[in-house]
Design an enzyme around this catalytic site. Structure first.
Site, short mmCIF file in Angstrom:
data_model
loop_
_atom_site.label_atom_id
_atom_site.label_comp_id
_atom_site.label_asym_id
_atom_site.label_seq_id
_atom_site.Cartn_x
_atom_site.Cartn_y
_atom_site.Cartn_z
N HIS A 163 0.84 -1.22 0.00
CA HIS A 163 0.00 0.00 0.00
C HIS A 163 0.88 1.26 0.00
O HIS A 163 0.43 2.33 0.41
CB HIS A 163 -0.96 0.03 1.20
CG HIS A 163 -1.61 -1.29 1.47
ND1 HIS A 163 -2.69 -1.75 0.78
CD2 HIS A 163 -1.28 -2.26 2.37
CE1 HIS A 163 -3.04 -2.95 1.24
NE2 HIS A 163 -2.19 -3.28 2.20
N SER A 214 13.03 20.44 -16.37
CA SER A 214 11.89 21.35 -16.31
C SER A 214 12.27 22.68 -16.94
O SER A 214 13.40 23.15 -16.77
CB SER A 214 11.45 21.57 -14.85
OG SER A 214 10.54 22.65 -14.75
#
Length: 476
Positions: A151, A281
């Site tokens: 999880h 970026s």
């Protein structure tokens, strides 16, 4: 630059090899090879076809006049008839017997199968290379402990190599699926307009054995052992679904791998290859994004969604033939192969060039290991004469306090310090470190990795499975 749309799968992602398999040159030269196989087989079975006619057809397999074919198709609105006409112009002797007894699907469907077989072989080559690369990666890191997650929450430790075997097993299962589908791929053969072979039965004067022999001869000439037992005008479109289900399976495996790499990149435990001049970026100059993994995820979603196309096409067919499959298949089948070609190239590139940061991996493991080690600590202290229930409550109290400090105050995990300082445990810091060091928290991860990689290497050692060198240079 172009003033027209260009498919990004060809311009940015897929290899030249895969693009060639689905190129017009491959498609239409295969049509001509099929016409030659038909004529040769008909001649061998007694029809009045000459060696000169066949020789002329063989001389003009590759010199395809696309301009003439396009102009003719505008008139007849039929691509196969346009290419029969074009072929006949450069083979005047053979013109009367080209496509004798056949329907359009003789060249169309058989070529589709031939292209799918070639494309599956290309995918198989890439798949074997990816499997080989993962074997190397898993073996290299088989004993490197790392924090495992369920999880995406901290769980019992594993090793980096064991985690890689999960990726590896998925690809091995994909290889098994691919080999099954590839091994069962058959040619359509020559069945005529509704699959009954009526036109060929007429050509051979009602001789059923010659009609059956014709199909066998054509299949052999085109490199196939068999044709599908029955058909309408086309081969069952379930075949296309079986093929794309293989590609969807590979996309699922690759997507799961890419997700794991993206998460590990966020944790700073690994980095995918990053070139010297690469920009992460346009705004944030410091960024180093996992763009290769993101591209795998993006293309994989496309393939998984695309696999619905042949499923719907197979379901929508009417009786012996309908044409609502044609436009869809021209797009959905080649593009699935082109995308998987790009995906596996990226996959291999990432595995071969991935950077691993053991110090960060150790840091994350040690942040959680004190909690994981508490059961071992409890048993150790009980063996020294402690009360199990008292010790359990003390561990619970210290664990809750340490976890709260980590989350609320950003503190380091000081659970070991708390336990060492509590006289109820009667344990030294040195003893605690020994428990952590010798705790065997990774179970059989190292041994499982060794055993599984050995079995996969045995698979790769077989002559038909030996990995080849592949070009894994990533395009734009």
């Amino acid at each position: 630059m172009s003033d027209r749309y260009e498919n990004p799968l060809c311009k940015r992602y897929a290899s030249k090899e895969m693009q060639h398999i689905f190129s017009d040159d491959t498609k239409f030269s295969t049509w001509r090879k099929l016409w030659i196989a038909l004529a040769e087989s008909e001649k061998e079975l007694g029809l009045d076809i000459t060696d000169d006619q066949i020789a002329q057809m063989k001389e003009h397999i590759y010199d395809i006049d696309y301009k003439t074919a396009a102009e003719r198709e505008k008139i007849v609105r039929h691509d196969v008839m346009a290419h029969i006409y074009t072929y006949g112009l450069c083979c005047p002797k053979a013109k009367p017997i080209i496509h004798l007894g056949a329907t359009s699907c003789y060249v169309g469907d058989n070529t589709d199968i031939i292209q799918q077989r070639a494309a599956l072989m290309q995918i198989r080559k890439l798949l074997l290379a990816a499997i080989s690369s993962l074997c190397d990666y898993a073996e290299k890191h088989k004993a490197l402990p790392c924090l495992a997650y369920t999880h995406f929450q901290a769980a019992q430790p594993t090793t980096l190599g064991k985690r890689a075997t999960l990726w590896l097993q998925d690809l091995v299962l994909d290889l098994e699926h691919l080999d099954f589908v590839l091994g069962n791929l058959k040619l359509l053969g020559c069945r005529g307009t509704t699959g009954t072979g009526a036109s060929f039965l007429e050509l051979f004067g009602g001789d059923h054995e010659k009609v059956k022999k014709l199909e066998k001869l054509i299949a052999e000439k085109m490199g196939f052992e068999a044709t599908y037992a029955v058909s309408g005008q086309t081969y069952t479109r379930k075949v296309d679904y079986f093929t794309l289900s293989v590609l969807s399976g590979i996309a699922q495996s690759a997507h799961k791998f890419s997700n794991d790499i993206r998460l590990l990149s966020h944790l700073k435990e690994v980095d995918e290859p990053f070139e010297a001049g690469q920009v992460g970026s346009s705004a944030m100059a410091y960024k180093r994004n996992p763009m290769r993994s993101e591209r795998i995820a993006s293309l994989s979603r496309y393939v998984m969604a695309d696999a619905m196309n042949p499923a719907m096409t197979a379901a929508e067919q009417w009786f012996e033939r309908t044409l609502d499959d044609s436009a869809n298949r021209r797009i959905s089948i080649p593009e699935a192969f082109l995308a998987i070609d790009g995906i596996l190239t990226l996959y291999i590139n990432i595995v071969n060039g991935m950077s691993v940061y053991p110090k960060v991996i150790e840091k994350h493991l040690m942040e959680e290991l004190p909690f994981i080690a508490t059961e071992n600590i409890l048993m150790y202290c009980v063996k020294k004469g402690g009360d199990r229930q008292v010790l359990h409550e003390a561990i619970r109290t210290h664990s809750v306090a340490a976890a709260k400090a980590i989350k609320a105050e950003g503190a380091n995990n000081d659970l070991m310090d708390r336990i060492a300082a509590d006289p109820v445990f009667g344990i030294t810091r040195s003893e605690l470190e020994g428990i952590i060091r010798e705790g065997g928290f990774t179970g059989r991860a190292k041994e499982q990795t060794e055993e599984y990689v050995a079995s996969v290497r045995e698979l790769l050692s077989r002559p038909e499975n030996r990995p080849e060198e592949v070009d894994t240079v990533v395009n734009v």
